[in-house]
Design a protein around this motif. Sequence first.
Motif, PDB file in Angstrom:
ATOM      1  N   VAL A   1       0.840  -1.203   0.000  1.00  0.00           N
ATOM      2  CA  VAL A   1       0.000   0.000   0.000  1.00  0.00           C
ATOM      3  C   VAL A   1       0.878   1.256   0.000  1.00  0.00           C
ATOM      4  CG1 VAL A   1      -1.550   1.388   1.437  1.00  0.00           C
ATOM      5  CG2 VAL A   1      -2.053  -1.021   1.029  1.00  0.00           C
ATOM      6  N   GLY A   2       1.899   1.258   0.856  1.00  0.00           N
ATOM      7  CA  GLY A   2       2.799   2.405   0.893  1.00  0.00           C
ATOM      8  C   GLY A   2       3.537   2.601  -0.414  1.00  0.00           C
ATOM      9  N   ALA A   3       4.041   1.521  -1.010  1.00  0.00           N
ATOM     10  CA  ALA A   3       4.794   1.617  -2.261  1.00  0.00           C
ATOM     11  C   ALA A   3       3.915   2.117  -3.402  1.00  0.00           C
ATOM     12  CB  ALA A   3       5.403   0.262  -2.601  1.00  0.00           C
ATOM     13  N   VAL A   4       2.710   1.548  -3.519  1.00  0.00           N
ATOM     14  CA  VAL A   4       1.793   1.973  -4.584  1.00  0.00           C
ATOM     15  C   VAL A   4       1.398   3.429  -4.390  1.00  0.00           C
ATOM     16  CG1 VAL A   4      -0.510   1.618  -5.552  1.00  0.00           C
ATOM     17  CG2 VAL A   4       0.937  -0.351  -5.031  1.00  0.00           C
ATOM     18  N   THR A   5       1.126   3.797  -3.155  1.00  0.00           N
ATOM     19  CA  THR A   5       0.695   5.169  -2.878  1.00  0.00           C
ATOM     20  C   THR A   5       1.782   6.175  -3.211  1.00  0.00           C
ATOM     21  OG1 THR A   5      -0.772   4.417  -1.109  1.00  0.00           O
ATOM     22  CG2 THR A   5      -0.164   6.730  -1.104  1.00  0.00           C
ATOM     23  N   LEU A   6       3.009   5.913  -2.793  1.00  0.00           N
ATOM     24  CA  LEU A   6       4.078   6.884  -3.031  1.00  0.00           C
ATOM     25  C   LEU A   6       4.325   7.069  -4.524  1.00  0.00           C
ATOM     26  CD1 LEU A   6       7.214   5.677  -3.817  1.00  0.00           C
ATOM     27  CD2 LEU A   6       6.869   4.603  -1.589  1.00  0.00           C
ATOM     28  N   LEU A   7       4.133   6.006  -5.293  1.00  0.00           N
ATOM     29  CA  LEU A   7       4.358   6.105  -6.735  1.00  0.00           C
ATOM     30  C   LEU A   7       3.218   6.837  -7.437  1.00  0.00           C
ATOM     31  CD1 LEU A   7       6.267   5.334  -9.014  1.00  0.00           C
ATOM     32  CD2 LEU A   7       5.021   3.182  -9.250  1.00  0.00           C
ATOM     33  N   LEU A   8       1.979   6.457  -7.143  1.00  0.00           N
ATOM     34  CA  LEU A   8       0.830   7.101  -7.788  1.00  0.00           C
ATOM     35  C   LEU A   8       0.749   8.581  -7.439  1.00  0.00           C
ATOM     36  CD1 LEU A   8      -2.053   4.459  -7.514  1.00  0.00           C
ATOM     37  CD2 LEU A   8      -0.292   4.717  -9.259  1.00  0.00           C
ATOM     38  N   ALA A   9       0.953   8.904  -6.163  1.00  0.00           N
ATOM     39  CA  ALA A   9       0.874  10.304  -5.744  1.00  0.00           C
ATOM     40  C   ALA A   9       2.025  11.115  -6.332  1.00  0.00           C
ATOM     41  CB  ALA A   9       0.898  10.388  -4.217  1.00  0.00           C
ATOM     42  N   GLY A  10       3.210  10.510  -6.445  1.00  0.00           N
ATOM     43  CA  GLY A  10       4.336  11.212  -7.058  1.00  0.00           C
ATOM     44  C   GLY A  10       4.061  11.544  -8.511  1.00  0.00           C
ATOM     45  N   CYS A  11       3.441  10.619  -9.239  1.00  0.00           N
ATOM     46  CA  CYS A  11       3.080  10.896 -10.633  1.00  0.00           C
ATOM     47  C   CYS A  11       2.075  12.048 -10.728  1.00  0.00           C
ATOM     48  CB  CYS A  11       2.492   9.642 -11.274  1.00  0.00           C
ATOM     49  SG  CYS A  11       3.676   8.304 -11.537  1.00  0.00           S
ATOM     50  N   SER A  12       1.102  12.061  -9.835  1.00  0.00           N
ATOM     51  CA  SER A  12       0.097  13.123  -9.854  1.00  0.00           C
ATOM     52  C   SER A  12       0.702  14.476  -9.495  1.00  0.00           C
ATOM     53  CB  SER A  12      -1.053  12.786  -8.904  1.00  0.00           C
ATOM     54  OG  SER A  12      -1.791  11.687  -9.374  1.00  0.00           O
TER      55      SER A  12
END
Length: 629
Positions: A289-300
């Motif tokens: 969850v942390g890994a997916v979140t940091l990546l998706l939010a960074g792209c946004s």
Amino acid sequence: MNNLLAYIPAFPLLGFLVLSIAGRKMSKNLVALTGAGTICISAIISLVIAAGFISSPPTEGFISTSVWHWFTLSDFIVNIGLRADALSVVFIFIITFVGALIHIYSAEFMRHDEDYARFFASMNLFVCSMLLLVLADNLVLLYLGWEGVGLCSYLLIGFWFKEPTNNHAANKAFLITRIGDTAMLIGLFLIFHNLRTLNIQEILLLAPQNFSTGSSEITLIALLLLAGGMGKSAQVPLQTWLPDAMAGPSPVSALIHAATMVTAGVYLVARMNAVFALSPLAMSIVAVVGAVTLLLAGCSAMVQSDIKRILAYSTISQIGYMFLALGVGAWTAAIFHFFTHAFFKALLFLAAGVIIESLHHEHNIFRMGGLKKSMPVVFVTFLAGAAALAALPLVTAGFFSKDPILWYAFSSEKGNAWLWMTALLGAFLTAFYTTRLMIVVFWGEAKTAIGHHPGKAMIIPLIILAILSVTAGFVEWPHNMIHLTLFSDLLHQQLPEVALKPDLPAESLFQLIAALTTFAGIALGYMLYYRKTYLATSWLQSPSVAGVHNLFKSGWGFDHFYRAVFVQPFLFITRINRTDFFDRIYDGIASLNIQLNRFLSLSQNGSLRWYVVGVLAGALFIITLQLLL
């Protein structure tokens, strides 16, 4: 120190009560003194307790006090009990110290708002609720603080309630976090059902004795608690409320992102570490969850144009790093990143508030520019916060706290190469969008004239936070550089040490890769937004690139998906069910009462003759009954 503990949440509560009852009759100076002063007193008490805790650690590892008995249900007794250990001390220091700086800043920032007292009352209650959450010795009191911060976030995000969009953002935050809160509440019921207690220390002690590692029951409990943390900390898939929460005033954004609300989930998982450690599956899900979140939010964050939304997505991403660290068992690394993140994220939001106010409430970074010379203090302080966010190696607090997370994502027994590469890509994105933000806002030509410059009450907190954004990380150095581990030594009294894999490569190699990745992100941002600005414009003319850009800017379409799958079907069902069977029962009762009212009101026609006739008729009726009976 035990006697002082209860005063930490008591003073913010006192400020809330005073401002709620008498705030409208108080002068703005007195309102500011009450609102900011009570938080400052709590910060001083927290510093005293932290200093005593570090210099003369309690023999039991904690200090505690019982304020009063709350309630008893059969053999279930709940007290208003406060407990401060190493983990709590870190949190109360950040909440009160950073909260005090934000309140001082707010005294000037909100000066011309007509609801000055209401703002400070809500802010004080916010801080009080968060303090209760991290000091509670039982999960019932923790849940009270948990719901308190949810309520206060609703009040403050929708503070300017005359704008419909602000009300929508407040409702959205309240409803989405309720999803996680409901799951968490079910988890608390399951804990009590199995352990017959909600005292936190008893749970941590009894859980390993009553649950086998990997059992379905402990996994379900851990996942339900995780869902609560995901809601409050805006982790995928419950992250959509946080970017819209920027509708609130900038000090509110700083408080939510740096010291309260979004850090509650990190605290919950860390506090319940013994429960999560019993479920390898739950730990893996926390990390993913942390890994997916940091990546998706960074792209946004890369493609946003609103300065506060960029920082909001940045917060989601950085909290994702904390969850990743928690998931791989690097408990102290997660809390250390929370510690440094509080300083530089509060700084960035407060500095953004200064910029927005100075540029006539302009939020679009592409309508700013040229502020490096016209606002030099804001530029220098914002640069310190941005460098810390980008984790500029060896010179910022962000590097010292993010570097261990990257290392443990690979080297921990629960880590792997995929988690490490995801975190590394997130570091690249962070450096890129931070550079983009700095260049667009502070370099180039000025596109909006400056209306006014901030006063000392807004500038001094920026300077203090800028200093801490650079120096706060020096309390914990990488093991292969300098053996200085003051922060982890403190937290190891409460949190387990991370277990590493055998035969690991040299840590310095991973640090070098991380540093090069950060510099690569900075270089790309410099090239696209300073040296060759035409490249970004030309790329957006490509339909495929524009499509990806729009996907990122919309937050990966989560809002559209939720609206299509959940909101619209629910509204459709409510429209169909508007006049259901049960509504007809209540409508019938209401109609009957209305008809009875109309019939009885006929006797109240204002005619004296009718009143006399009514009295005589009533008297004759009573006499007749007496004669007959």
